[in-house]
Design a protein around this motif. Structure first.
Motif, short mmCIF file in Angstrom:
data_model
loop_
_atom_site.label_atom_id
_atom_site.label_comp_id
_atom_site.label_asym_id
_atom_site.label_seq_id
_atom_site.Cartn_x
_atom_site.Cartn_y
_atom_site.Cartn_z
N ALA A 109 -86.68 -0.26 -9.41
CA ALA A 109 -85.47 -0.15 -10.24
C ALA A 109 -84.35 0.61 -9.55
CB ALA A 109 -85.82 0.54 -11.57
N SER A 110 -84.69 1.51 -8.64
CA SER A 110 -83.67 2.37 -8.04
C SER A 110 -83.15 1.86 -6.71
CB SER A 110 -84.22 3.79 -7.84
OG SER A 110 -84.67 4.33 -9.07
N PHE A 111 -84.00 1.17 -5.93
CA PHE A 111 -83.63 0.88 -4.55
C PHE A 111 -83.64 -0.61 -4.21
CE2 PHE A 111 -85.49 5.10 -4.62
CZ PHE A 111 -84.49 5.84 -4.03
N HIS A 112 -83.69 -1.48 -5.20
CA HIS A 112 -83.73 -2.91 -4.89
C HIS A 112 -82.60 -3.63 -5.61
CE1 HIS A 112 -85.34 -6.71 -3.62
NE2 HIS A 112 -85.30 -7.15 -4.85
N ASN A 113 -81.90 -4.46 -4.86
CA ASN A 113 -80.93 -5.39 -5.44
C ASN A 113 -80.87 -6.63 -4.57
OD1 ASN A 113 -78.82 -4.89 -3.29
ND2 ASN A 113 -78.94 -2.83 -4.17
N SER A 114 -80.06 -7.55 -4.96
CA SER A 114 -80.03 -8.85 -4.30
C SER A 114 -79.43 -8.82 -2.90
CB SER A 114 -79.24 -9.85 -5.16
OG SER A 114 -77.92 -9.37 -5.37
N THR A 115 -78.67 -7.77 -2.57
CA THR A 115 -78.00 -7.71 -1.27
C THR A 115 -78.55 -6.62 -0.37
OG1 THR A 115 -76.31 -6.22 -2.16
CG2 THR A 115 -75.86 -8.59 -2.28
N VAL A 148 -92.36 1.25 -10.35
CA VAL A 148 -91.24 0.87 -11.22
C VAL A 148 -89.97 1.62 -10.82
CG1 VAL A 148 -90.38 0.95 -13.59
CG2 VAL A 148 -92.71 0.19 -13.14
N VAL A 149 -90.12 2.92 -10.53
CA VAL A 149 -88.95 3.72 -10.14
C VAL A 149 -88.36 3.22 -8.82
CG1 VAL A 149 -88.20 6.01 -9.42
CG2 VAL A 149 -89.65 5.75 -11.43
N LEU A 150 -89.21 2.91 -7.85
CA LEU A 150 -88.72 2.43 -6.56
C LEU A 150 -87.99 1.09 -6.69
CD1 LEU A 150 -91.61 3.31 -4.08
CD2 LEU A 150 -89.34 4.33 -4.19
N ILE A 191 -104.49 7.81 -11.55
CA ILE A 191 -103.84 7.36 -10.31
C ILE A 191 -103.18 6.00 -10.53
CG2 ILE A 191 -104.21 6.79 -7.90
CD1 ILE A 191 -104.48 9.74 -8.54
N ASN A 192 -103.80 5.14 -11.32
CA ASN A 192 -103.21 3.84 -11.61
C ASN A 192 -101.89 4.00 -12.36
OD1 ASN A 192 -103.16 0.99 -11.72
ND2 ASN A 192 -103.95 1.04 -13.80
N GLN A 193 -101.84 4.90 -13.32
CA GLN A 193 -100.60 5.15 -14.05
C GLN A 193 -99.53 5.76 -13.14
OE1 GLN A 193 -101.79 7.62 -17.34
NE2 GLN A 193 -103.14 6.05 -18.22
N LEU A 194 -99.94 6.65 -12.25
CA LEU A 194 -98.98 7.25 -11.32
C LEU A 194 -98.40 6.21 -10.37
CD1 LEU A 194 -97.63 9.79 -10.16
CD2 LEU A 194 -99.64 10.10 -8.70
#
Length: 248
Positions: free
Chosen positions: A126-132, A122-124, A113-116
């Motif tokens: 890397a995919s849905f976060h940026n500075s704006t 990481v996916v969230l 579960i920790n690995q999941l």
């Protein structure tokens, strides 16, 4: 707040009540009232409210304090997830995974579960976060709104299921359910674009638990039917043996 509840098994409910009503709850009320007053006075700072309220001449101290709070929050969230999944496994509501217990603290650790969780985080990010963008904030807000609603709903279910129904217990819970519904509706506007990852993750785990529960129920039903067939066959064989011995 999450940390004191994850320590329920180690310190007991009495210590948790004292910490909650004596320190945590008043601190949260003061903090939320201060944030609300600042938003009313300066509505343009809603995207970075905590940074705007921090003293700018102590940025280094605020940064170190923020990192400390993040580490504390991560540890409490992981402990809560591990404890909840362990209880679900014991109740037959979640597929069995590897569980290890620490020797000193008696806490549970679930490496799979920790690995999941690490992969999903990481996916969230890397995919849905940026500075704006504030997509991560919208996802978190939607998840918290549904969490409060389901928790209150399950508490009401426990009141009725345990046969301890009292009107003075149900009325405050109903008021909380109405407030939770308002929170859910307020955050539902993000479902069209950034809120779908939270719903997808929750739907995946819900489908996993429901499928596992249905499979266990069906397996027990088949085992019970096979056991009945075996008992009938055993009784018929016993009657045949008795009849053969009687004829002899």
């Amino acid at each position: 707040m999450e940390t004191i509840y994850t320590d329920m098994g180690d310190f007991g409910p009495g210590v948790i009540r004292v910490c909650w009503f004596g320190l945590v709850f008043p601190s949260l009320i003061l903090s939320y009232l201060g944030i609300g007053a600042s938003l009313i006075e300066y509505p343009k700072i809603y995207r970075s409210i905590h940074l705007a309220l921090s003293p700018h001449n102590h940025f280094g101290r605020i940064l170190s304090l923020t990192f400390s709070f993040v580490m504390l929050l991560i540890s409490s969230q992981l402990a809560g997830v591990f404890s909840t999944i362990t209880q679900a496994i014991n109740l037959g509501l979640f597929p069995p995974v590897a569980i290890s217990k620490t020797k000193r603290l008696g806490c549970v650790y679930l490496p799979q579960i920790n690995q999941l969780l690490c992969f999903i985080s990481v996916v969230l990010v890397a995919s849905f976060h940026n500075s704006t963008s504030v997509i991560i904030t919208d996802i978190y807000g939607l998840a918290i709104a549904f969490l409060m609603f389901t928790t209150t709903l399950m508490y009401l279910f426990v009141i009725f299921a345990e046969g301890r129904y009292r009107w003075w217990l149900a009325v405050p819970v109903m008021i909380l359910i109405v407030l939770d519904i308002l929170f859910v509706l307020g955050t539902a506007c993000v479902l069209s674009s950034p809120g779908w990852p939270a719903m997808l993750i929750a739907g995946f785990f819900a489908l996993l638990m429901i499928s596992w529960l249905i499979g266990r129920v069906e397996l027990k039903r088949l085992a019970r039917s096979n056991q009945l067939v075996w008992l009938k066959h055993k009784n018929s064989m016993r009657q045949s043996i008795l009849q053969f011995e009687f004829e002899r």
